[in-house]
Design a protein around this motif. Structure first.
Motif, PDB file in Angstrom:
ATOM      1  N   LEU A   1      -1.828   2.466  16.325  1.00 31.31           N
ATOM      2  CA  LEU A   1      -1.862   1.900  14.980  1.00 31.31           C
ATOM      3  C   LEU A   1      -0.738   2.473  14.132  1.00 31.31           C
ATOM      4  O   LEU A   1      -0.079   1.741  13.388  1.00 31.31           O
ATOM      5  N   GLY A   2      -0.486   3.807  14.232  1.00 33.66           N
ATOM      6  CA  GLY A   2       0.605   4.408  13.469  1.00 33.66           C
ATOM      7  C   GLY A   2       1.949   3.824  13.861  1.00 33.66           C
ATOM      8  O   GLY A   2       2.796   3.562  13.002  1.00 33.66           O
ATOM      9  N   VAL A   3       2.157   3.600  15.165  1.00 33.34           N
ATOM     10  CA  VAL A   3       3.417   3.010  15.620  1.00 33.34           C
ATOM     11  C   VAL A   3       3.563   1.592  15.084  1.00 33.34           C
ATOM     12  O   VAL A   3       4.622   1.198  14.585  1.00 33.34           O
ATOM     13  N   VAL A   4       2.506   0.808  15.183  1.00 35.54           N
ATOM     14  CA  VAL A   4       2.568  -0.586  14.733  1.00 35.54           C
ATOM     15  C   VAL A   4       2.802  -0.660  13.231  1.00 35.54           C
ATOM     16  O   VAL A   4       3.635  -1.450  12.754  1.00 35.54           O
ATOM     17  N   LEU A   5       2.078   0.151  12.451  1.00 29.45           N
ATOM     18  CA  LEU A   5       2.233   0.097  11.000  1.00 29.45           C
ATOM     19  C   LEU A   5       3.625   0.532  10.574  1.00 29.45           C
ATOM     20  O   LEU A   5       4.190  -0.022   9.622  1.00 29.45           O
ATOM     21  N   GLU A   6       4.210   1.513  11.264  1.00 30.73           N
ATOM     22  CA  GLU A   6       5.565   1.935  10.911  1.00 30.73           C
ATOM     23  C   GLU A   6       6.571   0.833  11.236  1.00 30.73           C
ATOM     24  O   GLU A   6       7.532   0.633  10.495  1.00 30.73           O
ATOM     25  N   VAL A   7       6.353   0.114  12.329  1.00 31.15           N
ATOM     26  CA  VAL A   7       7.261  -0.989  12.668  1.00 31.15           C
ATOM     27  C   VAL A   7       7.122  -2.129  11.667  1.00 31.15           C
ATOM     28  O   VAL A   7       8.108  -2.736  11.244  1.00 31.15           O
ATOM     29  N   VAL A   8       5.887  -2.415  11.254  1.00 29.03           N
ATOM     30  CA  VAL A   8       5.643  -3.579  10.403  1.00 29.03           C
ATOM     31  C   VAL A   8       5.943  -3.277   8.942  1.00 29.03           C
ATOM     32  O   VAL A   8       6.546  -4.107   8.241  1.00 29.03           O
ATOM     33  N   THR A   9       5.511  -2.096   8.446  1.00 30.12           N
ATOM     34  CA  THR A   9       5.625  -1.803   7.011  1.00 30.12           C
ATOM     35  C   THR A   9       6.662  -0.741   6.685  1.00 30.12           C
ATOM     36  O   THR A   9       7.068  -0.622   5.529  1.00 30.12           O
TER      37      THR A   9
ATOM     38  N   GLY B   1       0.831   2.732   6.636  1.00 31.73           N
ATOM     39  CA  GLY B   1       0.838   1.362   6.163  1.00 31.73           C
ATOM     40  C   GLY B   1       0.852   1.185   4.666  1.00 31.73           C
ATOM     41  O   GLY B   1       0.893   0.047   4.205  1.00 31.73           O
ATOM     42  N   HIS B   2       0.820   2.274   3.876  1.00 33.20           N
ATOM     43  CA  HIS B   2       0.748   2.159   2.419  1.00 33.20           C
ATOM     44  C   HIS B   2       1.742   3.122   1.787  1.00 33.20           C
ATOM     45  O   HIS B   2       1.871   4.284   2.232  1.00 33.20           O
ATOM     46  N   PRO B   3       2.434   2.683   0.729  1.00 31.90           N
ATOM     47  CA  PRO B   3       3.342   3.608   0.030  1.00 31.90           C
ATOM     48  C   PRO B   3       2.615   4.807  -0.565  1.00 31.90           C
ATOM     49  O   PRO B   3       3.196   5.899  -0.669  1.00 31.90           O
ATOM     50  N   GLN B   4       1.354   4.641  -0.987  1.00 31.07           N
ATOM     51  CA  GLN B   4       0.600   5.758  -1.556  1.00 31.07           C
ATOM     52  C   GLN B   4       0.365   6.862  -0.533  1.00 31.07           C
ATOM     53  O   GLN B   4       0.125   8.011  -0.910  1.00 31.07           O
ATOM     54  N   LEU B   5       0.370   6.520   0.742  1.00 28.88           N
ATOM     55  CA  LEU B   5       0.120   7.497   1.798  1.00 28.88           C
ATOM     56  C   LEU B   5       1.397   7.832   2.556  1.00 28.88           C
ATOM     57  O   LEU B   5       1.355   8.205   3.732  1.00 28.88           O
ATOM     58  N   ALA B   6       2.536   7.681   1.895  1.00 27.26           N
ATOM     59  CA  ALA B   6       3.823   7.870   2.561  1.00 27.26           C
ATOM     60  C   ALA B   6       4.013   9.322   2.993  1.00 27.26           C
ATOM     61  O   ALA B   6       3.662  10.267   2.273  1.00 27.26           O
ATOM     62  N   LEU B   7       4.550   9.493   4.178  1.00 31.63           N
ATOM     63  CA  LEU B   7       4.925  10.807   4.695  1.00 31.63           C
ATOM     64  C   LEU B   7       6.353  11.117   4.273  1.00 31.63           C
ATOM     65  O   LEU B   7       7.098  10.226   3.857  1.00 31.63           O
TER      66      LEU B   7
END
Length: 741
Positions: free
Chosen positions: A88-96, A101-107
């Motif tokens: 899920l982390g890989v997919v969300l980084e590719v997509v978003t 998946g959220h700017p509020q939770l940005a690393l």
């Protein structure tokens, strides 16, 4: 973390079916969430729960989750959840561009310029970049216990597609996930209530949504006094499972309901004509109506032999068919026909069952006690139904006397007129079950087969509106092809049956206990005749009058009256003042038969000669328009509805026209006059042809009976010509106008 207490705040992560969601707002009713796709929706506190999933990253607290997702997520092993969260982390980084998946939770360092959607790179290109990054990291240091040295961009694209289709559960390794739904987690009382609610959908009740089904289940539990809860996801799948077994549509629900009483074997029909199936269908081709000067639709009524699939009778009738149309179809079932192909000339079906020598009723007065009798003194026997080996020659259409007729519950088949007809001939009525068309599936399949013939005609309109062309019913619009009339369509279909369908192998015909061979309907008809022997079929020139309805009328000095129409003829002389009890005990009435499609005449069987005599309407010579029982009844009903009664003065009529209509034409002509005239004329002309054929047959039979009997030639066994021994193929000459005889 307490089991019954959820610690959550704005900006926290919540696991959902779609992956992760971030909390935007909290209040006493619930929380507001935004998923990675940007959709915002409200969730009540009751729909949230605590789980013990894998933390998305070190140092992050375990997130809350939706109950519907937590039920499926909690049944997975720790390894399966670990792997799914990494994917899920890989997919969300590719997509978003963000690991969560959220700017509020940005690393730190996010969004990465390599995977930022704003960079304009396609998802496929970003998958290739991510695959290269994973291969590089795997070569320097292992990512946990995973090896990504052979990861490709295509694999990551499959992950993206699985997440887009099934959410987080779609990223679970199928080898680690449980594939069987655990319905045992649902309380027994809940499942019993679900069965009670779903069982109500039997085809008579409209189908509702799954959400409404669940509401009814909860209401049913409340009525029973059960305070039970069921896992939301498991109970939802359980309801879906029950509804899929019940049927998604009302038609499927009715079929599943009736399947419990359905037979598992075919009907053991081994005698040709033992059971005859009849049905009516709309003709999927437009025909030309001269009365309306335009295109119209008609219906096809067919009779098929259940054992051999041979078409025994076929007629084209107006929409909609009536009981008399069904009676005339049974009249054709009992008559053998033949069709002659000579070069390029193809004749119409001709009655081939009129015998060479007729034993008239004057010689056997007890053979027919009444005009409705069906006993015959000269039955014909069917020995063979062979056809010409090629197109040239004579092609036979067999006639049978069925033991039973299979039909649906159409109004024309359950009418008293049709049931009385079957009773007079001793034919059983085997009706299919209500709303069960598969019981008469052979005819339903024939309706699909006949499309092969209808598609050859101009004006074909397809089986449904999606197949219909824009110019259907407009002759000469894009092709210079005129439409066929109803009578021409009937002649074409009969030609197609005899020359095409009867000579084409049928996939439903097999020889029991033998290797599969291609059999045509006529070949199987002959084969079964070897088992059953000859078939005795009544054949008389006046056979049609046994299929007409009967009325009793008293003959007076002016004739006999039926429905305000007076019929008279010189043949009634001597019957105008018969004693009471001559024909029936209670009065002086005598039996007449009539044709509902042509009420310009009636018939009776003369008590002395036992021959059918026609009695015309006294005013039949004044009109050339079709006068049917339907039109006559329509005129009478219009008169009864008039406010002034039966008798009106000329002044009252003029005042009524001016007051109510303003125009005489607008008030006199019915709105559907075209449809009425079209159907009436078609039925009228069909009746004229039937009775003319019977009149010619009776005249020829009288001439043949008066001539010396010919010396019969010795039989040659299987080389006999024709299909009925001692039968005379009645084939009247075909004039240029087919409606003139």
């Amino acid at each position: 973390m307490s089991e019954n207490r959820i610690e959550i705040s704005v900006g926290d992560m919540v696991l959902t079916d779609d992956g992760t969601a971030v909390v935007l707002h909290l209040d006493r009713t619930g929380v507001q969430l935004r998923d990675v796709r940007g959709s915002v929706h409200d969730v009540s506190w009751l729909d949230l729960t605590n789980i013990d999933p894998v933390a998305p990253s070190p140092g992050t607290k375990d997130p809350a989750a939706l109950r519907s997702f937590a039920e499926a997520w909690g049944r997975l092993s720790t390894e399966a959840r670990d792997e799914a969260m990494f994917r899920l982390g890989v997919v969300l980084e590719v997509v978003t561009g963000f690991r969560h998946g959220h700017p509020q939770l940005a690393l730190p360092g996010e969004p990465s310029t390599a995977f930022d959607p704003a960079s304009g790179l396609s998802v496929t290109a970003r998958c290739e970049r991510m695959a290269a990054l994973l291969r590089h990291e795997s070569s320097t240091s292992r990512i946990g216990d995973r090896d990504f040295s052979k990861t490709s961009g295509r694999l990551l694209l499959l992950w993206v597609n699985a997440w887009s289709r099934d959410g987080l559960i779609g990223l679970v390794d199928g080898r680690r996930a449980k594939t069987v739904e655990v319905f045992s987690t649902i309380p027994l009382a809940w499942r019993q209530a679900a069965h009670e609610v779903v069982s109500q959908f039997d085809g008579d009740v409209s189908t509702v949504s799954f959400r409404e089904v669940r509401r009814r289940i909860h209401a049913r539990l409340r009525e029973l006094g059960h305070e039970v809860e069921a896992p939301q996801r498991a109970s939802g799948r359980y309801v879906s499972h029950l509804m899929s077994r019940r049927g998604a549509t009302t038609r499927a629900q009715r079929s599943n309901k009736l399947r419990g009483v359905a037979g598992s074997q075919s009907y053991p029909a081994m005698i040709p004509g033992q059971v005859v199936a009849i049905d009516v269908t709309r003709a999927d081709v437009m025909v030309w109506c001269p009365d309306r000067n335009g295109a119209c639709s008609v219906e096809i009524i067919t009779a098929i032999c259940l054992a051999t699939r041979a078409i025994l009778a076929l007629r084209v009738v107006p929409m909609s068919a009536d009981a008399h149309d069904a009676a005339m179809l049974m009249y054709d079932v009992m008559r053998p026909f033949s069709m002659l192909v000579d070069g390029t000339t193809v004749t119409d079906w001709a009655w081939a069952g009129v015998p060479q020598q007729i034993e008239f009723y004057a010689d056997a007065p007890d053979a027919h006690p009444s005009c409705s009798g069906v006993e015959v003194t000269c039955p014909r026997t069917c020995r063979s139904a062979r056809v010409a080996p090629g197109l040239q020659g004579e092609h036979m259409v067999p006639g049978v006397r069925p033991a039973a007729v299979r039909a649906d519950h159409g109004s024309i088949f359950v009418s008293q007129v049709f049931r009385d007809l079957l009773g007079r001939f001793g034919v059983d009525a085997a009706y299919s079950r209500t709303r069960r068309p598969i019981d008469n599936g052979i005819l339903e399949r024939w309706h699909e087969t006949v499309q092969r013939g209808l598609q050859q005609l101009p004006g074909y309109k397809g089986r449904n509106p999606s197949q219909r062309g824009r110019t259907v019913g407009l002759p000469g619009s894009h092709r210079d092809e005129p439409l066929l009339t109803a009578h021409e369509l009937e002649r074409f279909l009969r030609r197609w049956v005899a020359l095409d369908y009867h000579r084409t192998p049928h996939s439903g015909l097999h020889r029991p206990g033998a290797e599969r061979v291609d059999l045509t309907p006529i070949e199987l008809f002959d084969a079964l005749l070897k088992l059953s022997g000859r078939l005795h079929v009544p054949q008389r020139p006046d056979l049609i009058y046994d299929f007409l309805p009967q009325r009793w009328g008293t003959v007076g000095p002016a004739g006999v009256e039926f429905a305000d129409l007076v019929y008279d003829s010189q043949h009634l002389n001597g019957l105008r003042a018969v004693p009471v009890g001559t024909f029936r005990p209670e009065d002086r009435a005598m039996p007449f038969v009539y044709d509902p499609h042509d009420v310009t005449r009636v018939w009776f069987r003369h008590p002395e000669t036992r021959r059918i005599v026609e009695v015309p309407w006294r005013k039949a010579h004044l009109t050339q328009a079709p006068l049917t029982e339907v039109l006559a009844q329509h005129v009478r009903s219009e008169v009864r509805r008039r406010p002034g009664g039966t008798f009106l003065s000329a002044t009252a009529i003029e005042d009524e026209i001016v007051k109510e209509l303003g125009s005489l034409v607008d008030g006199v002509v019915p709105k559907d006059w075209k449809k009425r005239v079209s159907a009436a004329r078609l039925r009228f002309e069909s009746s004229r042809r039937d009775h003319t054929e019977a009149d010619v047959a009776m005249t020829v039979a009288e001439v043949v009976a008066a001539a010396p009997a010919p010396v019969p030639e010795p039989s040659t066994g299987d080389d006999d010509l024709g299909i009925w021994a001692d039968s005379w193929p009645f084939r009247p000459p075909e004039p240029s106008d087919p409606d003139s005889w």
